[in-house]
Design a protein around this motif. Structure first.
Motif, PDB file in Angstrom:
ATOM      1  N   LEU A 180     -69.353  -5.120   0.539  1.00  0.00           N
ATOM      2  CA  LEU A 180     -69.533  -4.017  -0.392  1.00  0.00           C
ATOM      3  C   LEU A 180     -70.015  -4.495  -1.764  1.00  0.00           C
ATOM      4  O   LEU A 180     -70.875  -3.871  -2.377  1.00  0.00           O
ATOM      5  N   HIS A 181     -69.482  -5.598  -2.245  1.00  0.00           N
ATOM      6  CA  HIS A 181     -69.832  -6.070  -3.588  1.00  0.00           C
ATOM      7  C   HIS A 181     -71.068  -6.956  -3.619  1.00  0.00           C
ATOM      8  O   HIS A 181     -71.765  -6.980  -4.613  1.00  0.00           O
TER       9      HIS A 181
ATOM     10  N   ALA B 220     -59.428  -4.870  -6.063  1.00  0.00           N
ATOM     11  CA  ALA B 220     -59.315  -3.963  -4.921  1.00  0.00           C
ATOM     12  C   ALA B 220     -58.340  -4.517  -3.883  1.00  0.00           C
ATOM     13  O   ALA B 220     -57.497  -3.777  -3.352  1.00  0.00           O
ATOM     14  N   LEU B 221     -58.425  -5.805  -3.603  1.00  0.00           N
ATOM     15  CA  LEU B 221     -57.529  -6.399  -2.608  1.00  0.00           C
ATOM     16  C   LEU B 221     -56.084  -6.433  -3.098  1.00  0.00           C
ATOM     17  O   LEU B 221     -55.146  -6.251  -2.311  1.00  0.00           O
ATOM     18  N   LEU B 222     -55.881  -6.638  -4.401  1.00  0.00           N
ATOM     19  CA  LEU B 222     -54.523  -6.595  -4.948  1.00  0.00           C
ATOM     20  C   LEU B 222     -53.938  -5.188  -4.850  1.00  0.00           C
ATOM     21  O   LEU B 222     -52.752  -5.016  -4.552  1.00  0.00           O
TER      22      LEU B 222
ATOM     23  N   GLY C 102     -63.232   1.009  -5.565  1.00  0.00           N
ATOM     24  CA  GLY C 102     -63.428  -0.230  -6.328  1.00  0.00           C
ATOM     25  C   GLY C 102     -64.901  -0.569  -6.471  1.00  0.00           C
ATOM     26  O   GLY C 102     -65.347  -0.993  -7.545  1.00  0.00           O
ATOM     27  N   GLY C 103     -65.660  -0.403  -5.404  1.00  0.00           N
ATOM     28  CA  GLY C 103     -67.108  -0.631  -5.477  1.00  0.00           C
ATOM     29  C   GLY C 103     -67.784   0.344  -6.423  1.00  0.00           C
ATOM     30  O   GLY C 103     -68.669  -0.019  -7.191  1.00  0.00           O
TER      31      GLY C 103
ATOM     32  N   SER D 233     -69.605  -0.751  -9.986  1.00  0.00           N
ATOM     33  CA  SER D 233     -71.021  -0.469 -10.227  1.00  0.00           C
ATOM     34  C   SER D 233     -71.221   0.357 -11.490  1.00  0.00           C
ATOM     35  O   SER D 233     -72.283   0.319 -12.096  1.00  0.00           O
ATOM     36  N   ARG D 234     -70.217   1.106 -11.892  1.00  0.00           N
ATOM     37  CA  ARG D 234     -70.348   1.928 -13.095  1.00  0.00           C
ATOM     38  C   ARG D 234     -69.951   1.180 -14.364  1.00  0.00           C
ATOM     39  O   ARG D 234     -70.392   1.525 -15.448  1.00  0.00           O
ATOM     40  N   LEU D 235     -69.108   0.167 -14.240  1.00  0.00           N
ATOM     41  CA  LEU D 235     -68.633  -0.554 -15.416  1.00  0.00           C
ATOM     42  C   LEU D 235     -69.648  -1.552 -15.968  1.00  0.00           C
ATOM     43  O   LEU D 235     -69.604  -1.888 -17.146  1.00  0.00           O
TER      44      LEU D 235
END
Length: 187
Positions: free
Chosen positions: A77-78, A50-52, A168-169, A173-175
């Protein structure tokens, strides 16, 4: 005293185990440690991705990015996806309020550590009043005061960056089946 008497194994209590016996089972603690390490690596990968993406957006637009405050948001968030401070509304609105507080202070005062502190305090008050408490947004206000970016470019970039964090969060969470579901609520 001879060397053999020092180097011989002392007998252990209980029945003698033959040398060709099966190795002892690994303790459950080791399994938990490995599972925790795998979860940390997955979360770190999601945060880094996400940061990249945010850094790439900032590089394409030629605008400074808020890596300090957004990195803190990504961690919130993570690490704690179920808490109110990590929900999409809170993340997006709080950072926009932080930017607004930073620009309001810059309109009235020159950029200094004192005005940055004031902007952080105003952000805290605004997020408390709107029930969007998200402490990294206070850092957004401080960055705005110190960097004084052009608002017409910076605010859309900030909005996009917070949306990237939320997506990204959501993806993280889905992966992974073991990950906490994110978001708990959208608004």
């Amino acid at each position: 005293m001879d060397l053999d008497s020092v180097l011989t194994r002392r007998p252990s209590p209980g029945p003698e185990v033959p040398r060709d016996a099966a190795p002892p089972k690994r303790p459950r603690r080791l399994h938990r440690v490995r599972a925790a390490a795998a979860a940390v690596l997955r979360g770190s990968g999601a945060v880094a991705a996400a940061l990249l993406a945010i850094a790439a957006i900032g590089a394409v637009l030629g605008e400074p990015v808020l890596i300090p405050s957004l990195a803190a948001s990504a961690a919130v968030l993570h690490y704690t996806p179920a808490l109110p401070t990590a929900q999409p509304r809170t993340v997006v609105v709080a950072h926009l309020l932080g930017a607004a507080a930073g620009y309001a202070v810059l309109a009235a005062l020159p950029g200094s550590p004192w005005s940055a502190a004031l902007a952080g305090g105003l952000t805290f008050a605004a997020t408390s009043l709107t029930r969007t408490q998200h402490s990294p947004a206070c850092a957004t206000a401080v960055v705005v005061v110190f960097q004084a970016p052009a608002p017409e470019r910076f605010v859309p970039l900030l909005f996009c960056a917070t949306v990237v964090l939320v997506l990204g969060g959501l993806a993280a969470s889905r992966l992974h089946r073991s990950a906490s579901r994110y978001p708990v609520r959208w608004w």
